[in-house]
Scaffold this motif. Structure first.
Motif, PDB file in Angstrom:
ATOM      1  N   LYS A 255       0.834  -1.216   0.000  1.00 28.78           N
ATOM      2  CA  LYS A 255       0.000   0.000   0.000  1.00 28.78           C
ATOM      3  C   LYS A 255       0.859   1.254   0.000  1.00 28.78           C
ATOM      4  O   LYS A 255       0.539   2.236  -0.668  1.00 28.78           O
ATOM      5  N   THR A 256       1.974   1.239   0.757  1.00 27.35           N
ATOM      6  CA  THR A 256       2.820   2.441   0.841  1.00 27.35           C
ATOM      7  C   THR A 256       3.389   2.802  -0.519  1.00 27.35           C
ATOM      8  O   THR A 256       3.489   3.982  -0.872  1.00 27.35           O
ATOM      9  N   TYR A 259       0.850   4.719  -2.327  1.00 20.37           N
ATOM     10  CA  TYR A 259       0.807   6.100  -1.842  1.00 20.37           C
ATOM     11  C   TYR A 259       1.911   6.932  -2.492  1.00 20.37           C
ATOM     12  O   TYR A 259       1.675   8.068  -2.953  1.00 20.37           O
ATOM     13  N   ILE A 275       0.080  13.057   3.811  1.00 20.01           N
ATOM     14  CA  ILE A 275       0.006  11.645   4.201  1.00 20.01           C
ATOM     15  C   ILE A 275      -0.064  11.577   5.722  1.00 20.01           C
ATOM     16  O   ILE A 275       0.812  12.099   6.414  1.00 20.01           O
ATOM     17  N   VAL A 347      -3.862  11.179   2.022  1.00 16.05           N
ATOM     18  CA  VAL A 347      -3.784   9.742   2.318  1.00 16.05           C
ATOM     19  C   VAL A 347      -3.928   9.554   3.820  1.00 16.05           C
ATOM     20  O   VAL A 347      -3.238  10.207   4.606  1.00 16.05           O
ATOM     21  N   ASP A 349      -3.305   6.506   6.131  1.00 16.73           N
ATOM     22  CA  ASP A 349      -2.861   5.122   6.291  1.00 16.73           C
ATOM     23  C   ASP A 349      -3.468   4.559   7.573  1.00 16.73           C
ATOM     24  O   ASP A 349      -3.635   5.277   8.550  1.00 16.73           O
ATOM     25  N   GLY A 385      -6.259   3.951   3.340  1.00 16.61           N
ATOM     26  CA  GLY A 385      -5.571   2.678   3.206  1.00 16.61           C
ATOM     27  C   GLY A 385      -5.633   1.850   4.467  1.00 16.61           C
ATOM     28  O   GLY A 385      -5.498   2.381   5.570  1.00 16.61           O
TER      29      GLY A 385
END
Length: 787
Positions: A255-256, A259, A275, A347, A349, A385
Motif C-alpha cells: 500500500k505504501t 501512496y 500523508i 492519504v 494510512d 488505506g
C-alpha cells in the motif's frame, strides 16, 4: 477615435474596526481593536496589538467599517502593526468553520486546536535550532562511600551502558527518577553535560526538481508495481476531484508504494500531498521512505516535535502555498489542518485506527471526517488505506438505495508482494495448558518457538495487552484492590531494572493521572500483609522471557519506553539492526511496521482484548489481531502467528484463523442495522467533570432536562445521566449523557450524506456552558468511539 478607458472603481476604504483573536485564557477569544492609521488589513492577517499593556500577536477574524454597537462609547486600543498578510487562507478558514459545525464547537476553540502551539506567541528558541540533549556520566573524582542501594543501581546501569547515557533515556527507558539524578549531581556523584539534538523542521520547501542536496545519497526510484498496484494507481489518477477511495490491501501488499507513486504524480503536476499515520510510532518508517523517494524537503508534523519545530513546519507550508509550490507533508492526526495550497491528494494510512479520533480537548474531531470535508472543499482525492477497514468506511463502499453509486470506491490489493503467503494462525488453548499442569504466563508452544529464533537468525514480536509489571495489586485476605487516590482505577505495578544481581525497585503508578506511590507492606483496608500482584504487563513478560530463555535479546516497546524525542525511531532502528531477537510491546507494535526478519507474531492473553463492554470491541480486537499477524513473514522467510487464549471458540478468534474479514464486516453490518447502531444511527456523548460527585451529578441531570425537549423533537433520545466508566480522574468526578438518533445509514437518510454533516439537536456550545455551575466542565463528543 482613440479608445477611452473607463474609470477604475475607487479603492475600498481600509477597515476602521477589527475583531482580533488572541490566545487569552484557556480557549482564546476575540477583542475589538481600532485601525486609526488606515492600515491595509483584512481577515486572515496577523497583527501586533496590546492587551493589558503587553504586546501580543493576534489573528484578524473580521473587519468592519463602523464601530460595533457593543463597543460604542468605550476606549478601544489601536492596532500597532501588520506582521503578516494573508496568514490564513479563506478556504482554510472555511474548513475550520465546517469542523466547528460538525463537532458542535466554537470557531475560536477549533482555531486554537488547529494552529500549532505557540504560533501566535514567541518561540522558545530560534527556528532551526535543536533541543538541548543532556548526558549523564559518573564523576570519576567522587568518593563513592555512603551511597544508597538505588544510587548504586544507577551507577551500575551507567557502567553497563559504557558509562554515559542520555538523561531522557535514564528517566523514560531505565526508570530512574529525576529527583534521584539531581540528588546525585548535588553530591558530585554524577556529571551532566549538554549537547544539541538535530532540528527536524529545517529544509526548504519545493519538492519537484529539488532532489537531494549536495552530498546526499541519490533518491530511490519507484518500484515496479504489481498488476493490482498498477490498477489502484490508475484508479487514483483517474478519479474525479474530491473522490474518496478505499485501498484495501492485505498486510504486506504494498500500500505504501501506491501512496508514494500517487504522491509523485501529484507533485509533478504542481499539487501538494498530505500523508497521515495514526500514531507517532509509525512516522519514522513512513517519513524515511518518503525522504528516500522525494528528498529531505518532506515536512514532518506531529505532537512529538517541539513547539518551535511545529511552527517552522507550519510556516514552510504557508510559504510554499504563497509561492504556489507543491510540498509533501507527513504527520499524525493534527497534520490534517496543515495550510497546504493546491492540495491534490490526502492519504490516511491505517484508516480504521481509533487514534485518528480526538476525545479531548474539544473539538472532538475525527481526522478521517476532516479529511473528507477538506477533499470536498479542495477537490483533492482522498485515499483511505488499510488491511482491516472500519465498518463505517466499508459501509460507504456499498451501493446506495435507488441505484446511486457508492460514496467510496474500493481498490483491492488481495495479495502480498511477491505472492508471499499470509502467515497461518496457530491457537494455544490455555485451558489445556492448565489441565496439563503448565501454569506459566508463556505457553510451552510459544517457549519452544522462541528458543529457535537465534539459531535461525529470525525475530519475533510479542503483544502484551498492558504495560507495566503487573496489572494491579490486591489483598488476598479481604480482596481490596489498591486504587489511585485521584482516579477510580487500580494502580499498576512497575518495576525498575535489575542491577548488581538485585531485584529492581517496585512502585505503583496510575496510567490516567500519572500518580505514583511506593509499594506498601500492609493492606490499608484490613492491615493484612498478604499482598499479591495480579495480571501481567510488558515488564513482567520481559522478565520471564529473560529468566526462562537465557541469551534471548529483548527490547520493550510501549508508551513508557518510547517517550521523548525519537523514542519510537530509536527502538525500532535497534530492533531492525538485529540488536534484539524479540520486540515485546503493547498495541502500538501491531500498527504498520515493516520488519522483514520477523517470522513470528505472538499474542499473550488475547482474552483481555476480547471481552470489553463496547460496541466496537469485536471490530477493534479483530483489527488489532489481524494487523499483528501481518507483522510476520513480510520478508523472504514465511511467518506464523501464535495466539494464547482461553476462548478459542470466540467469533473473533474464528475470523482471525480463517482470515475472512469481509465475512466479519457483513455480519457486523447486519447486527448494527438491526440495532440501529453506527453507521445506521448516530450518537453524541456529553461529558461533565467537576470537583464533587453530587454537584456534577446535579449539573448533568439539569442539563439533561434542559436539552430533552429539542432532542426528542428531532427524533433522538437522551440516555442518562450516568457516571462515566471511570467515574473519577485526577480528583474530578465524571458524569455523562448519551444522545442517540438516526444516522446516514438509516432508511430515512440513506442518500450517502457524510456522517458528520447532519446537525446535532443541541443548543450552541456557549449556551450549554452558561447553564453549568462554576467548576463543572463540558466536553461535546459527536460520534464517540468509546462510551
Amino acid at each position: 477615435m482613440p479608445a477611452t478607458s473607463s474609470p477604475s472603481p475607487p479603492e475600498p476604504a481600509p477597515p476602521g474596526w477589527l475583531e482580533v483573536w488572541l490566545e487569552a485564557g484557556r480557549e482564546g477569544r476575540a477583542f475589538t481593536y481600532a485601525n486609526p492609521s488606515g492600515l491595509a488589513i483584512g481577515a486572515g492577517d496577523l497583527v501586533r496589538v496590546r492587551l493589558q499593556g503587553r504586546p501580543h500577536t493576534g489573528l484578524v477574524v473580521a473587519t468592519a467599517a463602523v464601530c460595533p454597537s457593543a463597543m460604542e462609547g468605550r476606549p478601544i486600543l489601536p492596532v500597532d502593526a501588520v506582521l503578516e498578510s494573508a496568514a490564513i487562507d479563506p478556504l482554510w478558514q472555511a474548513l475550520l468553520e465546517g469542523v466547528a459545525r460538525q463537532c458542535h464547537s466554537g470557531l475560536f476553540r477549533t482555531l486554537k486546536s488547529a494552529l500549532p502551539p505557540g504560533w501566535l506567541g514567541q518561540a522558545r528558541r530560534p527556528p532551526g535550532q535543536g533541543r538541548t540533549l543532556w548526558t549523564v556520566r559518573p564523576n570519576p573524582a567522587a568518593a563513592m562511600a555512603s551511597i544508597t542501594p538505588r544510587q548504586q543501581e544507577l551507577l551500575d546501569h551507567l557502567a553497563s551502558h559504557g558509562g554515559t547515557r542520555l538523561l531522557r533515556d535514564l528517566v523514560q527507558e531505565a526508570g530512574f527518577g529525576r529527583t534521584l539524578i539531581a540528588t546525585m549531581e548535588r553530591r558530585g556523584l554524577l556529571l551532566r553535560e549538554a549537547g544539541r539534538g538535530p532540528s527536524r523542521a529545517g529544509g526548504a520547501p519545493g519538492l519537484p526538481g529539488g532532489g537531494a542536496g549536495a552530498g546526499s545519497p541519490p533518491l530511490e526510484g519507484a518500484r515496479p508495481p504489481s498488476p493490482a498496484q498498477a490498477a489502484a494507481m490508475a484508479a487514483i489518477a483517474g478519479a474525479p476531484p474530491g473522490q474518496n477511495l478505499l485501498l484495501w490491501g492485505v498486510t504486506g501488499s504494498g500500500k505504501t508504494e501506491v501512496y508514494l507513486q500517487a504522491a509523485a504524480r501529484e507533485l509533478a503536476a504542481g499539487r501538494s500531498v498530505l500523508i497521515l499515520a495514526p500514531e507517532i510510532g509509525l512516522i519514522p518508517q513512513l517519513l524515511d521512505r518518503c525522504r528516500r523517494r522525494f528528498g529531505p524537503a518532506v515536512i514532518e508534523y506531529h505532537s512529538g516535535m517541539g513547539d518551535g519545530e511545529r511552527v517552522v513546519a507550519w510556516r514552510r507550508c504557508l510559504e510554499a502555498a504563497r509561492r504556489r509550490e507543491p510540498c509533501l507533508a507527513v504527520g499524525t492526526r493534527s497534520a490534517v489542518f496543515l495550510p497546504l495550497g493546491q492540495l491534490g491528494l490526502i492519504v490516511l494510512d491505517e484508516e480504521h485506527d481509533a487514534s485518528y479520533k480526538q476525545e479531548s480537548p474539544m473539538p472532538c474531531y475525527h481526522a478521517r471526517e476532516v479529511a473528507r470535508l477538506r477533499a470536498r472543499q479542495t477537490g483533492a482525492r482522498l485515499v483511505l488505506g488499510t488491511a482491516t477497514p472500519s465498518v463505517e468506511t466499508w459501509w460507504r463502499c456499498q451501493p446506495r438505495p435507488g441505484g446511486q453509486p457508492a460514496d467510496t470506491r474500493l481498490l483491492p490489493l488481495p495479495e502480498r508482494i511477491g505472492q508471499r503467503p499470509l502467515p497461518p494462525v496457530r491457537l494455544v488453548d490455555m485451558r489445556l495448558e492448565l489441565e496439563e499442569g503448565h501454569r506459566r504466563l508463556i505457553s510451552r508452544p510459544l517457549m519452544a518457538r522462541l528458543e529457535t529464533l537465534r539459531e535461525r537468525g529470525e525475530q519475533a514480536v510479542v503483544l502484551v495487552p498492558r504495560r507495566g509489571y503487573r496489572s494491579f495489586l490486591s489483598c488476598r485476605s479481604c480482596g481490596e484492590v489498591v486504587q489511585c487516590p485521584h482516579c477510580d482505577v487500580p494502580l499498576t505495578v512497575h518495576r525498575g531494572p535489575r542491577a548488581g544481581g538485585r531485584e529492581g525497585r517496585e512502585w505503583l503508578r496510575c496510567h490516567w493521572c500519572d500518580h505514583r506511590q511506593e509499594m506498601g507492606d500492609r493492606c490499608g483496608h484490613c492491615g493484612s500483609t498478604a499482598f499479591k500482584p495480579f495480571g501481567a504487563g510488558t515488564q513482567r513478560v520481559m522478565e520471564q522471557l529473560a529468566t526462562e530463555l537465557e541469551g534471548l535479546r529483548l527490547i520493550r516497546f510501549d508508551r513508557d519506553t518510547t517517550r521523548g524525542r525519537d523514542g519510537h525511531r530509536r527502538l525500532l532502528e535497534r530492533f531492525a539492526a538485529g540488536e534484539a531477537d524479540v520486540l515485546v510491546g503493547t498495541q502500538m507494535l501491531a500498527k504498520g511496521m515493516d520488519l522483514p526478519r520477523v517470522t513470528l507474531a505472538a499474542v499473550l492473553a488475547a482474552d483481555g482484548l476480547l471481552h470489553r463492554p463496547d460496541l466496537r470491541a469485536t471490530e477493534q480486537c479483530l483489527q488489532l489481531l489481524l494487523q499483528l499477524a501481518g507483522r510476520a513473514g513480510r520478508g523472504e522467510r514465511p511467518g506464523e502467528v501464535l495466539v494464547q487464549t482461553y476462548s478459542p471458540e470466540h467469533p473473533v478468534i474464528r475470523h482471525l484463523v480463517d482470515g475472512r474479514y469481509a465475512a466479519f464486516l457483513a455480519e457486523e453490518l447486519e447486527l448494527r442495522r438491526q440495532g440501529g447502531m453506527v453507521p445506521f444511527g448516530r450518537a453524541c456523548l456529553l461529558r461533565l467533570a467537576g470537583p464533587s460527585a453530587s454537584g456534577t451529578a446535579t449539573a448533568a441531570a439539569a442539563l439533561a432536562e434542559r436539552i430533552r425537549p429539542a432532542v426528542e423533537a428531532a427524533g433522538w433520545v437522551v440516555i442518562g445521566p450516568a457516571p462515566a466508566p471511570v467515574a473519577r480522574v485526577a480528583g474530578r468526578s465524571r458524569w455523562q449523557l448519551l444522545l442517540h438518533g438516526s444516522g446516514p445509514g438509516a432508511d430515512a437518510a440513506a442518500d450517502g450524506a457524510p456522517d458528520g454533516d447532519a446537525a446535532l439537536p443541541l443548543p450552541p456550545e456557549a449556551d450549554l456552558r452558561r447553564a453549568l455551575p462554576p467548576g463543572v466542565s463540558l466536553t461535546i463528543d459527536p460520534d464517540p468511539l468509546e462510551l
